[in-house]
Scaffold this active site. Sequence first.
Site, PDB file in Angstrom:
ATOM      1  N   TYR A   1       1.121  -1.076  -0.370  1.00 31.79           N
ATOM      2  CA  TYR A   1      -0.302   0.092   0.332  1.00 31.79           C
ATOM      3  C   TYR A   1       1.012   1.127   0.133  1.00 31.79           C
ATOM      4  O   TYR A   1       2.289   1.026   0.290  1.00 31.79           O
ATOM      5  CB  TYR A   1      -1.020  -0.032   1.432  1.00 31.79           C
ATOM      6  N   CYS A   2       0.301   2.586   0.383  1.00 37.15           N
ATOM      7  CA  CYS A   2       1.072   3.462  -0.224  1.00 37.15           C
ATOM      8  C   CYS A   2       0.187   5.127   0.012  1.00 37.15           C
ATOM      9  O   CYS A   2      -0.472   4.960   1.228  1.00 37.15           O
ATOM     10  CB  CYS A   2       1.970   4.176  -1.276  1.00 37.15           C
ATOM     11  N   ARG A   3       0.268   5.315  -0.516  1.00 35.96           N
ATOM     12  CA  ARG A   3      -0.808   7.070  -0.188  1.00 35.96           C
ATOM     13  C   ARG A   3      -2.227   7.210  -0.412  1.00 35.96           C
ATOM     14  O   ARG A   3      -2.850   8.184   0.203  1.00 35.96           O
ATOM     15  CB  ARG A   3       0.064   8.665  -0.829  1.00 35.96           C
TER      16      ARG A   3
ATOM     17  N   CYS B   1      -2.091   6.304  -5.769  1.00 35.69           N
ATOM     18  CA  CYS B   1      -0.494   6.942  -6.094  1.00 35.69           C
ATOM     19  C   CYS B   1       0.193   5.592  -6.534  1.00 35.69           C
ATOM     20  O   CYS B   1      -0.475   4.171  -6.523  1.00 35.69           O
ATOM     21  CB  CYS B   1      -0.261   6.963  -4.274  1.00 35.69           C
TER      22      CYS B   1
END
Lengths: 218, 218
Positions: A177-179, A183
């Site tokens: 996962y990220c932002r 993202c």
Amino acid sequence: MTDQQQLLDILAQVARALGNGHRLALLERLAQGEAPVETLAATAGLTVGNASQHLQQLRRAGLVTATRAGKQMIYRLTDERIVTLMGLLREVAETNLAEMERLVGRLFADDDADGALEAVSREALLAGLAEGRVALLDVRPEDEFAAGHLPEAINIPLAQLDAMLERLPRDREIVAYCRGPYCALSHEAVQRLRQLGYPVRRFEEGFPEWKAAGLPVV
Amino acid sequence: MTDQQQLLDILAQVARALGNGHRLALLERLAQGEAPVETLAATAGLTVGNASQHLQQLRRAGLVTATRAGKQMIYRLTDERIVTLMGLLREVAETNLAEMERLVGRLFADDDADGALEAVSREALLAGLAEGRVALLDVRPEDEFAAGHLPEAINIPLAQLDAMLERLPRDREIVAYCRGPYCALSHEAVQRLRQLGYPVRRFEEGFPEWKAAGLPVV
DNA sequence: TTATCATTCAATAGATTAATTGAATGATGG
DNA sequence: CCATCATTCAATTAATCTATTGAATGATAA
């Protein structure tokens, strides 16, 4: 001018504050956690002066606040609901604008050419974590990870992915996962790790949505 | 320009479409139900030409659609979530802008000088209706009532209030509602009916919020 | 105190948006 | 087919927003 009109005008001012791509980029970064102007400017690809101006506008609209810490001004979102607001804006746009669909489709096409690799929903992720079937990989930069992340997540910023492969477990599926949903970091991480043979998928949301939903963060 | 930036720019365009008081007024009217340009223009206090221009912008942003019915173009919201989006915008603005608080305070001060008459929450209204303790009064214009209203509501447009008092029950508390939290109609109705000695309070939301919450409408 | 650093402010030019006007389009009824 | 009506389109002007530049502020460290 009536009170109603004045109220609508103020709401319109808030909406206008959201009405610029650079400002949305700043807000998206702020949704990861508080940050000084320089960091915000770098993440959004702006000069410091320009970022400062946009931040003033967000401040006037009541969307962010700032406090001084030594030489630096630290900005933060005034309200967790702003993440929800941007999420809803995204949903409405995605549903009703063909242009949006085209771009989102392109973003997702790269790492899922055969349609077999759907992003992991929040429910599926919670279930997988509860059963110990998945390991969480946070591919955001260190400072954002440090400001808050999902429980049990391993942090390997995208740039160091190849160098830190040994930190990834080999016995479980990996969920990166990220932002947030748009993202690129987790997309790129998934592409790279797939090439290397890891069983990995993307989380369809990001850290801010997880936090705004009231789920535990560390 | 990256895909992310393009996506944020499109979101910004949608936000900008919300960034004008007149357009918010048009959307608020559309949240009551579909309507032709002339009606929308009248409700928002615009010339037809100007309303048409703003509606084009809302259409480009994917917020409304239009179909032709004879000579008229009938506009409607594309998506029920737009009501939620505006509600959230309102909440964020109300929480974080002093200017907003001032105006909202003024709106509420008139009919509740001693603070004894709080608006009725959704929960309280549902309970009161279930127990038969309250009667619902819809003070919106006839056409909006006809396009959808809360079950069991009596429609007396504000302008005809004095002339149609006999339609109000005398054995129950009356709860008046209109277009939404900032709509003046129910405020004025409450003031007038209080003067006449009726036990009456405002519903703190309006028809669109009730409908968007998935509650039954007629 | 002075130099330095991060940020903001002020002023400018270029780009975008809003309201207004009058002409154009598309459907209807005679 | 022509006149009428509702709406949209096109063009104009005024207003607002954006990015850029360089100077000003406020805090720190020498």
